[in-house]
Design a protein around this motif. Sequence first.
Motif, short mmCIF file in Angstrom:
data_model
loop_
_atom_site.label_atom_id
_atom_site.label_comp_id
_atom_site.label_asym_id
_atom_site.label_seq_id
_atom_site.Cartn_x
_atom_site.Cartn_y
_atom_site.Cartn_z
N ASN A 41 39.83 41.32 51.05
CA ASN A 41 38.74 42.11 51.63
C ASN A 41 38.08 43.11 50.70
OD1 ASN A 41 38.70 41.10 54.41
ND2 ASN A 41 40.81 41.81 54.43
N VAL A 42 38.50 43.16 49.44
CA VAL A 42 37.87 44.10 48.51
C VAL A 42 36.41 43.70 48.27
CG1 VAL A 42 38.55 42.90 46.36
CG2 VAL A 42 38.22 45.39 46.36
N LYS A 43 35.58 44.70 48.06
CA LYS A 43 34.16 44.45 47.76
C LYS A 43 33.65 45.59 46.90
CE LYS A 43 32.90 46.46 52.15
NZ LYS A 43 32.58 46.21 53.54
N GLY A 44 32.51 45.38 46.33
CA GLY A 44 31.90 46.42 45.52
C GLY A 44 31.74 45.98 44.07
N PRO A 45 31.30 46.92 43.23
CA PRO A 45 30.98 46.57 41.84
C PRO A 45 32.18 46.12 41.02
CG PRO A 45 30.77 48.95 42.19
CD PRO A 45 31.01 48.32 43.53
N PHE A 46 33.39 46.45 41.43
CA PHE A 46 34.58 46.05 40.68
C PHE A 46 35.35 44.95 41.41
CE2 PHE A 46 33.67 50.45 39.50
CZ PHE A 46 33.43 50.26 38.15
N PHE A 47 34.63 44.20 42.27
CA PHE A 47 35.27 43.16 43.07
C PHE A 47 36.14 42.24 42.23
CE2 PHE A 47 35.25 38.70 44.16
CZ PHE A 47 35.96 38.72 45.36
N GLN A 48 35.57 41.62 41.22
CA GLN A 48 36.30 40.61 40.45
C GLN A 48 37.56 41.20 39.82
OE1 GLN A 48 35.81 37.35 40.42
NE2 GLN A 48 37.52 37.00 39.04
N GLN A 49 37.44 42.33 39.18
CA GLN A 49 38.59 42.98 38.54
C GLN A 49 39.68 43.29 39.55
OE1 GLN A 49 37.70 46.82 36.88
NE2 GLN A 49 39.73 47.07 35.98
N LEU A 50 39.31 43.87 40.68
CA LEU A 50 40.31 44.25 41.68
C LEU A 50 40.87 43.04 42.42
CD1 LEU A 50 38.67 47.49 43.10
CD2 LEU A 50 40.63 47.29 41.54
N HIS A 51 40.03 42.06 42.69
CA HIS A 51 40.49 40.83 43.34
C HIS A 51 41.61 40.18 42.51
CE1 HIS A 51 39.97 37.36 46.01
NE2 HIS A 51 39.96 36.58 44.94
N VAL A 52 41.40 40.08 41.22
CA VAL A 52 42.40 39.49 40.31
C VAL A 52 43.62 40.39 40.21
CG1 VAL A 52 42.83 38.84 37.90
CG2 VAL A 52 40.70 38.13 39.03
N LEU A 53 43.41 41.69 40.07
CA LEU A 53 44.53 42.63 39.96
C LEU A 53 45.42 42.59 41.20
CD1 LEU A 53 45.89 44.95 38.32
CD2 LEU A 53 44.40 46.52 39.59
N PHE A 54 44.79 42.63 42.37
CA PHE A 54 45.57 42.60 43.60
C PHE A 54 46.36 41.30 43.73
CE2 PHE A 54 42.34 45.64 45.85
CZ PHE A 54 42.81 46.70 45.08
N GLU A 55 45.77 40.20 43.27
CA GLU A 55 46.49 38.92 43.31
C GLU A 55 47.72 38.96 42.41
OE1 GLU A 55 45.89 34.11 42.77
OE2 GLU A 55 44.22 35.43 42.29
N GLU A 56 47.59 39.51 41.23
CA GLU A 56 48.75 39.65 40.33
C GLU A 56 49.84 40.46 41.02
OE1 GLU A 56 47.36 41.51 36.74
OE2 GLU A 56 46.07 39.81 36.22
N HIS A 57 49.44 41.51 41.71
CA HIS A 57 50.42 42.38 42.38
C HIS A 57 51.10 41.67 43.54
CE1 HIS A 57 48.42 46.36 40.84
NE2 HIS A 57 48.89 45.60 39.88
N TYR A 58 50.35 40.97 44.39
CA TYR A 58 51.01 40.35 45.55
C TYR A 58 51.88 39.17 45.14
CZ TYR A 58 47.53 36.56 46.43
OH TYR A 58 46.72 35.46 46.36
N VAL A 59 51.54 38.48 44.07
CA VAL A 59 52.40 37.40 43.58
C VAL A 59 53.73 37.98 43.09
CG1 VAL A 59 52.68 35.68 41.72
CG2 VAL A 59 50.55 35.77 43.05
N GLU A 60 53.67 39.08 42.37
CA GLU A 60 54.91 39.74 41.91
C GLU A 60 55.73 40.22 43.09
OE1 GLU A 60 57.85 42.41 40.71
OE2 GLU A 60 56.14 43.07 41.92
N LEU A 61 55.08 40.78 44.09
CA LEU A 61 55.78 41.29 45.27
C LEU A 61 56.44 40.15 46.06
CD1 LEU A 61 53.12 43.91 46.36
CD2 LEU A 61 55.49 44.43 45.69
N ALA A 62 55.80 39.00 46.12
CA ALA A 62 56.38 37.85 46.84
C ALA A 62 57.69 37.43 46.18
CB ALA A 62 55.39 36.69 46.86
#
Length: 158
Positions: A41-62
């Motif tokens: 659900n992230v949006k805004g000017p840093f969408f791509q950076q945050l979308h990728v960053l959050f994915e890295e984080h949730y994969v590690e958390l899993a």
Amino acid sequence: MNKAINIGIDQGAREEIGQGLSRLLADTYTLYLQTHNFHWNVKGPFFQQLHVLFEEHYVELAEAVDEIAERIRALGILSPGTYQEFSKLSSIEEVSGDISAEEMISRLVDSHETVVRTAREALEVAQEASDESSASLIGDRLVVHEKTAWMLRSHLQD
């Protein structure tokens, strides 16, 4: 046939460590869900950076969720595994609705720091019982969450 656990940690200590690890598991799983939600659900000017960053984080958390649950089972304790159990055990405040990317980052900082505090409590119990395996796992989680909180906090600074 039920084979008794004989790993040098008595049943009472294993149960107490298991309780701390269960709270750590619940916090970790709740943070996983929060991070995955923000990834979607992230949006805004840093969408791509945050979308990728959050994915890295949730994969590690899993991966972390699995390691924590398996350690609980190695201690001979049933691992929590339902939303109901996690909601009772977790200290993380859930977030819903349409929030800004900056608010997402701020909430994630708070959640990672919550996991750190939960881990510190569990670490103390594991160390008192000389449970090096649990202490090592918890110590590794502390490093990840402290570093992640710092890196996320850096996004909020000018």
